[in-house]
Motif scaffolding. Structure first.
Motif, PDB file in Angstrom:
ATOM      1  N   GLY A  87       0.818  -1.213   0.000  1.00 39.31           N
ATOM      2  CA  GLY A  87       0.000   0.000   0.000  1.00 39.31           C
ATOM      3  C   GLY A  87       0.846   1.254   0.000  1.00 39.31           C
ATOM      4  N   PHE A  91       0.826   4.022  -2.923  1.00 37.30           N
ATOM      5  CA  PHE A  91       0.592   5.416  -2.548  1.00 37.30           C
ATOM      6  C   PHE A  91       1.713   6.307  -3.077  1.00 37.30           C
ATOM      7  CE2 PHE A  91       1.417   9.003   0.223  1.00 37.30           C
ATOM      8  CZ  PHE A  91       0.168   9.584   0.365  1.00 37.30           C
ATOM      9  N   PRO A 102      -4.216  11.953  -1.179  1.00 36.40           N
ATOM     10  CA  PRO A 102      -5.603  12.226  -0.803  1.00 36.40           C
ATOM     11  C   PRO A 102      -5.763  13.498   0.027  1.00 36.40           C
ATOM     12  CG  PRO A 102      -5.129   9.907  -0.536  1.00 36.40           C
ATOM     13  CD  PRO A 102      -3.824  10.574  -0.868  1.00 36.40           C
ATOM     14  N   LEU A 123      -9.116   7.652  -7.162  1.00 38.38           N
ATOM     15  CA  LEU A 123      -8.847   7.301  -5.771  1.00 38.38           C
ATOM     16  C   LEU A 123     -10.017   6.519  -5.178  1.00 38.38           C
ATOM     17  CD1 LEU A 123      -7.221   7.733  -3.052  1.00 38.38           C
ATOM     18  CD2 LEU A 123      -8.617   9.782  -2.781  1.00 38.38           C
ATOM     19  N   LEU A 124     -11.223   7.017  -5.388  1.00 33.18           N
ATOM     20  CA  LEU A 124     -12.412   6.334  -4.865  1.00 33.18           C
ATOM     21  C   LEU A 124     -12.601   4.971  -5.534  1.00 33.18           C
ATOM     22  CD1 LEU A 124     -14.861   9.366  -4.623  1.00 33.18           C
ATOM     23  CD2 LEU A 124     -13.710   8.181  -2.741  1.00 33.18           C
ATOM     24  N   THR A 127     -10.056   2.609  -4.081  1.00 31.31           N
ATOM     25  CA  THR A 127     -10.415   2.249  -2.709  1.00 31.31           C
ATOM     26  C   THR A 127     -11.531   1.213  -2.704  1.00 31.31           C
ATOM     27  OG1 THR A 127      -9.772   4.434  -1.914  1.00 31.31           O
ATOM     28  CG2 THR A 127     -11.244   3.161  -0.498  1.00 31.31           C
ATOM     29  N   LEU A 128     -12.571   1.435  -3.504  1.00 32.40           N
ATOM     30  CA  LEU A 128     -13.690   0.490  -3.565  1.00 32.40           C
ATOM     31  C   LEU A 128     -13.245  -0.854  -4.135  1.00 32.40           C
ATOM     32  CD1 LEU A 128     -16.507   2.930  -4.739  1.00 32.40           C
ATOM     33  CD2 LEU A 128     -16.179   1.961  -2.450  1.00 32.40           C
ATOM     34  N   ALA A 130     -10.183  -2.153  -3.937  1.00 36.77           N
ATOM     35  CA  ALA A 130      -9.375  -2.814  -2.909  1.00 36.77           C
ATOM     36  C   ALA A 130     -10.266  -3.429  -1.832  1.00 36.77           C
ATOM     37  CB  ALA A 130      -8.385  -1.825  -2.299  1.00 36.77           C
ATOM     38  N   LYS A 131     -11.292  -2.712  -1.418  1.00 39.53           N
ATOM     39  CA  LYS A 131     -12.206  -3.250  -0.396  1.00 39.53           C
ATOM     40  C   LYS A 131     -12.940  -4.483  -0.917  1.00 39.53           C
ATOM     41  CE  LYS A 131     -13.026   0.873   2.345  1.00 39.53           C
ATOM     42  NZ  LYS A 131     -12.838   0.481   3.726  1.00 39.53           N
TER      43      LYS A 131
END
Length: 142
Positions: A87, A91, A102, A123-124, A127-128, A130-131
């Motif tokens: 991560g 980043f 961010p 970015l969003l 993130t989604l 990865a989740k």
């Protein structure tokens, strides 16, 4: 009260990012351009933030507890695992390529520049994604 406190802290952070010029991606990418137009100002901003954080933690953690919560929420793990290192690498690479992190991108949304909205959208999405992958992997192991 907690929501107002969070808003004010975010406002101070955003104003600081804007005043320091870190909402400008060229400022950040020039910091990483050692062979070209190197701009050391990011190092001074980060150094100043580290000094304030170092002494701030010493003062705050001596108090009986946080002002807007019941307990301090501090990390307990100290190990370096693949998720943390991976991560961190993603980043750093993204920050170096886009010139935004961010924390700097959110205040930069106020500029209305298209590239900021594209970055925040990516970015969003990241993130989604990865989740979703974490959830899928967790389901496979059970």
């Amino acid at each position: 009260m907690r929501l107002i406190g969070s808003y004010l802290i975010g406002l101070v952070f955003g104003v600081g990012i804007s005043i320091s010029g870190m909402a400008n991606p060229a400022k950040v990418t020039n910091f990483f351009d050692f062979a070209g137009i190197w701009d050391p100002s990011l190092a001074f901003v980060m150094g100043g933030a580290l000094i304030v954080t170092f002494f701030g933690y010493k003062v705050v953690l001596k108090s009986s507890g946080p002002f807007l919560d019941n307990v301090f929420h501090l990390p307990t793990r100290r190990d370096l695992d693949a998720k943390l290192l991976g991560g961190s690498a993603v980043f750093g690479i993204g920050w170096g390529i886009a010139g935004f992190c961010p924390g700097g991108a959110l205040p930069a949304l106020g500029t209305g520049r298209t590239e900021v909205f594209v970055f925040v959208g990516a970015l969003l999405a990241g993130t989604l994604t990865a989740k979703a992958l974490q959830k899928r992997m967790a389901a496979k192991t059970t």
